[in-house]
Write an enzyme that holds these catalytic residues in place. Structure first.
Site, PDB file in Angstrom:
ATOM      1  N   CYS A 247     -61.151  39.351  69.999  1.00 42.30           N
ATOM      2  CA  CYS A 247     -61.040  38.032  70.627  1.00 42.30           C
ATOM      3  C   CYS A 247     -62.015  37.011  70.057  1.00 42.30           C
ATOM      4  CB  CYS A 247     -61.196  38.157  72.143  1.00 42.30           C
ATOM      5  SG  CYS A 247     -62.843  38.671  72.704  1.00 42.30           S
ATOM      6  N   HIS A 295     -64.413  38.203  77.115  1.00 41.49           N
ATOM      7  CA  HIS A 295     -63.167  37.854  76.433  1.00 41.49           C
ATOM      8  C   HIS A 295     -63.091  36.335  76.296  1.00 41.49           C
ATOM      9  CE1 HIS A 295     -59.192  38.965  74.908  1.00 41.49           C
ATOM     10  NE2 HIS A 295     -58.764  37.828  75.438  1.00 41.49           N
ATOM     11  N   HIS A 307     -54.827  34.019  71.954  1.00 41.34           N
ATOM     12  CA  HIS A 307     -55.966  34.941  71.918  1.00 41.34           C
ATOM     13  C   HIS A 307     -55.567  36.254  71.262  1.00 41.34           C
ATOM     14  CE1 HIS A 307     -55.104  37.675  75.639  1.00 41.34           C
ATOM     15  NE2 HIS A 307     -53.976  37.226  75.154  1.00 41.34           N
TER      16      HIS A 307
END
Length: 332
Positions: A247, A295, A307
């Site tokens: 990420c 994240h 993402h």
């Protein structure tokens, strides 16, 4: 094990299990596919937390090492200044003892001439003031040297502690990846497809999904365009391209393409730029999830982010509220 070694070991470990495990009856605990999916997602998230914490610590170590290089140079300079002043003070004392074995003050008091006494007194006061200044300067520089040396030792301790925790996070990453692999191996190929299929935008024939048009400009647009160009590319722990991503690796590379430097860590990125309320989000803003942050994705408008999700899935577009949102930062 180093992070790179973990990436090699963990990059496709779940995917490999998905592709290579022989058909078998599912374990009774895994017959409920919804439950299996939740377990895989939970394990993947725990692995991602360990991965992102590892990356955060690596960033801290890199920063500390840069500071240490500067501190070492400062300590060397400070030592030279202290030694220079030490030599000056020692020279003054040696000259005084050589020229006036009885001592300047004693000689002055023994003077029979009043004018000589007054002139000598003025010189002595000036001499003593100069000597006091030199001694004071020596004390100040010595104190600075001790302070810088202490800071240097502190930074070295930070690196040692961080590297120790990095090893712990690496073990957690390996453990969670192994647990996810064991769970997936208990599923049949059809069940694995149901667990992983349907929540990724990668098409069945391997073509990249088409990227939507996004209303953005400047650096934000450059970052979004880069991220959208990676749609369909696989997630990989610790990866920052060119063909697989985690990420924070994706957001780092995306903004790197836009001329903005970001660290490879979601929690470190959460301290960059300026805070933005969720009601004021604009395309290009970084959106952070979980507490502590583990994240990150890039907001592209219309309530969506792009993402890199987790192993077994590829770079994708999902709702901004897919995960527990904890912060938004504008870095472009």
């Amino acid at each position: 094990m180093t992070l790179r070694a973990a990436v090699v070991a963990g990059t496709g470990v779940v995917m490999m299990a998905t592709l290579t495990a022989s058909p078998s009856a599912a374990d009774p605990d895994a017959t409920n596919l919804a439950d299996a999916k939740r377990q895989v997602e939970k394990l993947s998230h725990q692995a991602e937390q360990a991965n992102e914490r590892y990356l955060e610590l690596a960033h801290e170590v890199e920063t500390a090492r840069k500071q240490i290089r500067h501190l070492k140079a400062d300590v060397a300079d400070q030592k030279a200044q202290v030694e220079e002043i030490r030599s000056e003070v020692a020279g003054v004392i040696a000259d005084q003892l050589t020229s006036s074995p009885m001592g300047t003050t004693t000689q002055l008091l023994n003077s029979d001439d009043a004018d000589d006494f007054l002139e000598g007194l003025t010189v002595l006061q000036s001499y003593n003031a100069t000597q006091a200044d030199q001694l004071s300067s020596f004390e100040d520089e010595t104190a600075r040297l001790k302070s810088r040396t202490k800071m240097l030792k502190s930074k070295l301790a930070v690196i040692s502690d961080a590297e120790e925790e990095m090893d712990e996070q690496q073990e957690k990453l390996d453990e969670k990846v192994a647990e996810a692999e064991a769970l997936v191996e208990r599923l049949t190929p059809v069940e694995r497809e149901q667990v992983y299929g349907g929540d990724t935008q990668t098409s069945r024939d391997g073509d990249r999904p088409s990227a939507p048009k996004v209303d953005a400009s400047g650096r934000a647009k450059a970052a979004i365009d880069f991220a959208l160009a990676q749609l369909g590319e696989p997630y990989s722990y610790g990866a920052a391209g060119p063909s697989s991503w985690d990420c924070s690796g994706l957001t780092m590379a995306a903004y790197g393409a836009a001329g903005v430097s970001l660290p490879h860590s979601s929690s470190a990125q959460a301290g960059m730029g300026t805070s933005v309320s969720t009601s004021s989000m604009s395309p290009g803003d970084l959106v952070f999830y979980y507490s502590p942050v583990s994240h990150v994705g890039i907001y592209i408008g219309d309530g969506q982010i792009v993402h890199a999700p987790r192993p077994g899935r590829s770079v994708e577009i999902v709702s901004v509220n897919t995960m527990p949102l904890t912060g938004v930062r504008r870095v472009g």
